[in-house]
Design a protein around this motif. Sequence first.
Motif, PDB file in Angstrom:
ATOM      1  N   PRO A 148       0.802  -1.225   0.000  1.00 24.88           N
ATOM      2  CA  PRO A 148       0.000   0.000   0.000  1.00 24.88           C
ATOM      3  C   PRO A 148       0.832   1.271   0.000  1.00 24.88           C
ATOM      4  N   ARG A 149       2.052   1.203   0.497  1.00 24.20           N
ATOM      5  CA  ARG A 149       2.926   2.386   0.499  1.00 24.20           C
ATOM      6  C   ARG A 149       3.409   2.725  -0.910  1.00 24.20           C
ATOM      7  N   LEU A 150       3.326   1.744  -1.812  1.00 22.22           N
ATOM      8  CA  LEU A 150       3.716   1.989  -3.202  1.00 22.22           C
ATOM      9  C   LEU A 150       2.519   2.281  -4.096  1.00 22.22           C
ATOM     10  N   GLU A 206       9.297   3.628   4.551  1.00 25.61           N
ATOM     11  CA  GLU A 206       9.257   4.969   5.121  1.00 25.61           C
ATOM     12  C   GLU A 206       8.225   5.868   4.446  1.00 25.61           C
ATOM     13  N   ARG A 207       7.572   5.361   3.429  1.00 28.75           N
ATOM     14  CA  ARG A 207       6.586   6.172   2.727  1.00 28.75           C
ATOM     15  C   ARG A 207       5.283   6.231   3.543  1.00 28.75           C
ATOM     16  N   SER A 208       4.531   7.290   3.333  1.00 26.57           N
ATOM     17  CA  SER A 208       3.230   7.420   4.001  1.00 26.57           C
ATOM     18  C   SER A 208       2.134   6.904   3.070  1.00 26.57           C
ATOM     19  N   VAL A 209       0.975   6.600   3.663  1.00 22.32           N
ATOM     20  CA  VAL A 209      -0.160   6.069   2.908  1.00 22.32           C
ATOM     21  C   VAL A 209      -1.370   6.944   3.181  1.00 22.32           C
ATOM     22  N   ALA A 210      -2.033   7.375   2.122  1.00 29.89           N
ATOM     23  CA  ALA A 210      -3.260   8.157   2.294  1.00 29.89           C
ATOM     24  C   ALA A 210      -4.362   7.240   2.806  1.00 29.89           C
ATOM     25  N   PRO A 211      -4.979   7.553   3.950  1.00 34.78           N
ATOM     26  CA  PRO A 211      -5.996   6.652   4.516  1.00 34.78           C
ATOM     27  C   PRO A 211      -7.331   6.777   3.788  1.00 34.78           C
ATOM     28  N   LEU A 243      -4.162  -1.118   7.951  1.00 36.44           N
ATOM     29  CA  LEU A 243      -3.287  -0.672   9.043  1.00 36.44           C
ATOM     30  C   LEU A 243      -2.106   0.140   8.532  1.00 36.44           C
ATOM     31  N   ALA A 244      -1.729  -0.082   7.255  1.00 33.60           N
ATOM     32  CA  ALA A 244      -0.545   0.596   6.720  1.00 33.60           C
ATOM     33  C   ALA A 244      -0.690   2.107   6.759  1.00 33.60           C
ATOM     34  N   ALA A 245      -1.941   2.596   6.766  1.00 34.73           N
ATOM     35  CA  ALA A 245      -2.159   4.044   6.790  1.00 34.73           C
ATOM     36  C   ALA A 245      -1.997   4.628   8.184  1.00 34.73           C
ATOM     37  N   ASN A 246      -2.001   3.777   9.207  1.00 37.08           N
ATOM     38  CA  ASN A 246      -2.037   4.281  10.577  1.00 37.08           C
ATOM     39  C   ASN A 246      -0.886   3.835  11.463  1.00 37.08           C
ATOM     40  N   LEU A 247      -0.159   2.792  11.051  1.00 30.56           N
ATOM     41  CA  LEU A 247       0.909   2.262  11.899  1.00 30.56           C
ATOM     42  C   LEU A 247       2.264   2.390  11.227  1.00 30.56           C
ATOM     43  N   MET A 253       4.086  -4.725  10.540  1.00 29.77           N
ATOM     44  CA  MET A 253       4.654  -6.034  10.231  1.00 29.77           C
ATOM     45  C   MET A 253       4.487  -7.000  11.399  1.00 29.77           C
ATOM     46  N   ALA A 254       4.554  -6.495  12.618  1.00 30.83           N
ATOM     47  CA  ALA A 254       4.342  -7.356  13.782  1.00 30.83           C
ATOM     48  C   ALA A 254       2.919  -7.909  13.775  1.00 30.83           C
ATOM     49  N   ARG A 255       1.953  -7.062  13.449  1.00 22.45           N
ATOM     50  CA  ARG A 255       0.559  -7.515  13.357  1.00 22.45           C
ATOM     51  C   ARG A 255       0.400  -8.508  12.205  1.00 22.45           C
TER      52      ARG A 255
END
Length: 695
Positions: A148-150, A206-211, A243-247, A253-255
């Motif tokens: 999702p970061r890509l 390190e990229r951000s994700v638009a929720p 979760l990628a948008a918030n964590l 990755m732990a989740r």
Amino acid sequence: MTVASREGVDPVRLNSTSPVALIEIDNPPVNATSQAVRAGLLAAIREADSDPRIEAVVIACAGKTFVAGADIREFGQVPREPHLPDVINAIEACSKPVVAAIQGTALGGGCEIALACHARVAEPGASLGLPEVKLGLVPGAGGTQRLPRLVGLEAALDLVTGGRPVRAPEALRLGLIDRLSSGDLRQDAMALARELIGQPLRRTGERSVAPLDAETASAKVAEIRKKARGAEAPGKAAELVLLAANLPLQDGMARERETFLELRSSAQSAALRHAFFGEREVMRLPGLDSVEPRPIQKVGIVGAGTMGSGIAIAFADAGFDVRIVETSEQALSAGQARVTDVYDKQVASGRITPAAQDERLKAIGYAIGTSSLLDRDLVIEAVFEDLEVKRALFRDLDAILPPGTILATNTSYLDVSLIAAATSRPADVVGLHFFSPAHVMKLLEIVRTDATAADVVATGLALAKRLRKIPVVCRVCDGFVGNRILSRYRQQAEYLLEEGALPHEVDAALEAFGFPMGPFAVSDLAGLDINWARRKRLAPTRDPRERYVDIADRLCEAGRFGRKTGAGWYRYEDGKREIDPAVTALVEESSQRRGLTRRAISADEIQSRIRAAIVNEACKILDERIVERPLDVDVVMMHGYGYPAWRGGPLFEADRVGLQPILAQVKERAAQDGPGWEPAKGLVDRAASGAKFYP
């Protein structure tokens, strides 16, 4: 630097050239992420990172493919260090640019390796994907967090929860890769790596994700769960992607890892792994290991109807020279229009290019009469489902075709031995039962008679592989494997109608079980007249003591043949299925005529009785040696009839449910329903001894 693996061969090699080093993975046949590959890759990336002469790295693979996934030999084993997430994190953390050079397929762990690289170059024909949900799992090495970061949440939800691979051009549009190779993949990857030297590293994590807003996200997850029809992994994968948008990456990755480990030990994942291995095992038939198939390139199809056209498309797609024959110009033109329409729709949807369409249309020729088939290596009949029609055709073909030409029938139910007996070459005759639509459905039943030559059966298996079909070899009986079982459980569904259920209630119960459609909706889709013809054919030999439900016959007598006539078990308004009060009245009248008191029937009872019918008939098929292995039945039911793969097929699931309760249900039905429902010997023996289908 190398790490030794199979018999001293190095699965990972580091070529420390300056300024761009090459890490090559060489683990045939598909460069799977075995323990040796993981260890070698981790060591190589660490050495490259610490070597001052190296300023950038390219990860590439020997052979025809990038890393195509996990090593299936390690399935079910305790994972050995280094674990793949640690290897992938090390790639992303490298202080020097790392570029993936992708050819063939980058699937599962291979895709996750590519995601962790700082840039990706792919050949135009390459594909990337995260298919873990198809094994009842989620990606376990960062796939749900990096993708999702890509590509963004919506695209990631589609790819991760469906397990769909994407070709390189689509991957480029999504942002999954950075460039398409223009010719020499490694040189193109090296060039990009040199461009990145001295530039800020583009670490995916390190990229951000638009929720997505909460309402949209909730609707997406609900839609995915509904589409999954009871499979757990797609819904859990969706939650992880969001979760990628918030964590932060490591928290996500732990989740992800926690969910992966939970699913890996689940019953659904065990069932899907069984399905995965079953699809491969059916290709290996005992006794045929050393038998060479006959060479086939020129294929003839007799009949240009829906099935004949679909079969022709399947062969054209696989690169065969195809010729369709018919008895009239009108029928031939209609068949040609069907073929063209299919390819037009594929071009419009972007599935194939106009150039590919032209190539495939050129591969299919059309002619009047069977005399144009003299040069064919294989001829398949796809004519009307009538024994004498097929026997007459095979007599004609036998008279004109040269020795060695294989004659195949696409019959769904008829006795292939009787068709073969109409020829002077029964050894060259085989059943190739395609499922409709033939160019889409994966299952192929290969029906061998007592006279069919071993190399003809081997040829059927080789054809299936080239057609990308999943073949099951079986012997002759009415309906073979799938349609024989279908007839039995459809019969039980009709008994349920007389006792108190309605068609939409039976369908809803089986859709809740995991089938894509219930038996009455399927009948409407296929056409009620097809099974009506079969029932009329079998009527003279039907046991007069057998319980017989005539509701379907009465629907057909009224001209209600399903969707194509706008009415069957349901009525159809603008293609939409609706409950029809006229059918309800017909069902209730049938109960009254039989003197049956209608009662409410639960979804659990419907599911239990249908399952018992399927398992009992499957055991009879095994008892009669129609197939050799339980997995043959499971594969047929999953790939031809929509039995939910996350249940592993009816016999795999029967082991989990327990044979004693299934046998008890069968005995109860036998007492009430009469002939045809006797418990199979194999079911009785297994239930008594505690044996399983898959010990």
